[in-house]
Scaffold this motif. Sequence first.
Motif, short mmCIF file in Angstrom:
data_model
loop_
_atom_site.label_atom_id
_atom_site.label_comp_id
_atom_site.label_asym_id
_atom_site.label_seq_id
_atom_site.Cartn_x
_atom_site.Cartn_y
_atom_site.Cartn_z
N ALA A 243 30.46 56.27 57.31
CA ALA A 243 30.50 54.83 57.24
C ALA A 243 28.99 54.19 57.55
N ALA A 244 28.21 55.07 58.24
CA ALA A 244 26.94 54.24 58.67
C ALA A 244 26.06 54.33 57.19
N GLN A 245 26.27 55.49 56.43
CA GLN A 245 25.52 55.69 55.28
C GLN A 245 26.02 54.50 54.24
N ILE A 246 27.25 54.19 54.15
CA ILE A 246 27.66 53.28 53.20
C ILE A 246 27.07 51.81 53.77
N ASP A 247 27.02 51.74 55.18
CA ASP A 247 26.33 50.26 55.39
C ASP A 247 25.08 50.22 55.43
N TRP B 239 34.79 47.34 60.54
CA TRP B 239 33.89 48.41 60.00
C TRP B 239 33.54 48.96 61.50
N LEU B 240 33.55 50.28 61.53
CA LEU B 240 33.02 50.87 62.97
C LEU B 240 31.79 51.45 63.25
N ASP B 241 30.88 51.76 62.17
CA ASP B 241 29.72 52.16 62.53
C ASP B 241 28.73 51.58 61.20
N PRO B 242 27.96 50.37 61.70
CA PRO B 242 28.14 49.90 62.80
C PRO B 242 29.31 48.92 62.99
N VAL B 243 29.60 48.38 64.19
CA VAL B 243 30.66 47.67 64.44
C VAL B 243 30.74 46.25 63.71
N PHE B 244 31.61 45.96 62.88
CA PHE B 244 31.86 44.65 62.23
C PHE B 244 33.14 44.13 62.63
N ILE B 245 33.23 42.59 62.96
CA ILE B 245 34.50 42.11 63.56
C ILE B 245 34.91 41.20 62.23
#
Length: 296
Positions: free
Chosen positions: A53-57, A174-180
């Motif tokens: 998730a962090a790498q995608i972000d 999204w959880l890593d980083p957090v998106f609302i």
Amino acid sequence: MRIVSLVPHATEICFALGLGDQVVGVTHECDWPPDAADAAAVTRDLLEPGLSAAQIDAAVKEITGEGKAIYELDEQLLAELEPDLILTQALCPVCAVSYDDVVSVAGKIKSKPEVIALDPHTFGETMVDIRTVAQATGAEREALTLIATQRARVDAVEAAVADRPMIGAVAIEWLDPVFIGGHWTPQLIEIAGGVDLLGMPGEPSPQSSWDAVREAEPQVIFVMPCGIDAAGALEAAEQHRDELASTGARKIVAIDGSATFSRPGPRLVDGLEIIAHVLHPDVLPTAPGPALELEL
């Protein structure tokens, strides 16, 4: 008419309006309804498979920061399809081929297709998109029926929760980083008998933090990562079990962000009914899709 849809929710709208036999091209992510797979896929993902998730972000921020899209358009195939209408969007650079690129390519196609961008920010605007597609394709009567059916389901939810206490909730997309969750998601939570403690209706999904989620003191947290189904959302929640548990929420539920929240198409009403079921199961005992609770 020959239609190419470059965004999944436009594909879903077309099929819901009975235009499926006119859809000749779709994106590689257009997986609903199943018949959409019969159309030619005119895009591909530029992100490497298997990223966290962090790498995608990080990859998305890098690519979009350079003014590029994360999808590549097969210009030759698109031209060969000779579309009369291309449906796309300019709302989210992560969700589709760049709008400017589409317009540029369309200008070179022999059939001179009309390009329409669907860019809803609110739940009401997602209904307007149905009318927009209908007007461009001559499906106005079908649109009236579809919108009336959607409206009746929304009204049924509102009536069911009208006398129920409002429940504080946070939607994490999204959880890593957090998106609302933003745009239409806070409205869906409110219609379903909740209060979105961090999202702003009609506004983009903001990056946040676990500290902010804790400070909001939600009773319920919806884990709905963009583009990920309910099983994948539950897996992501498991990976962030400690952070989620630290919020004090009494219920943490993984739901299908890909099908019922990320795409502003007809299935948003399914998403509404799922949220209402989670918040008020006593008056809405069933849901049209999975709601997988994280056991703490």
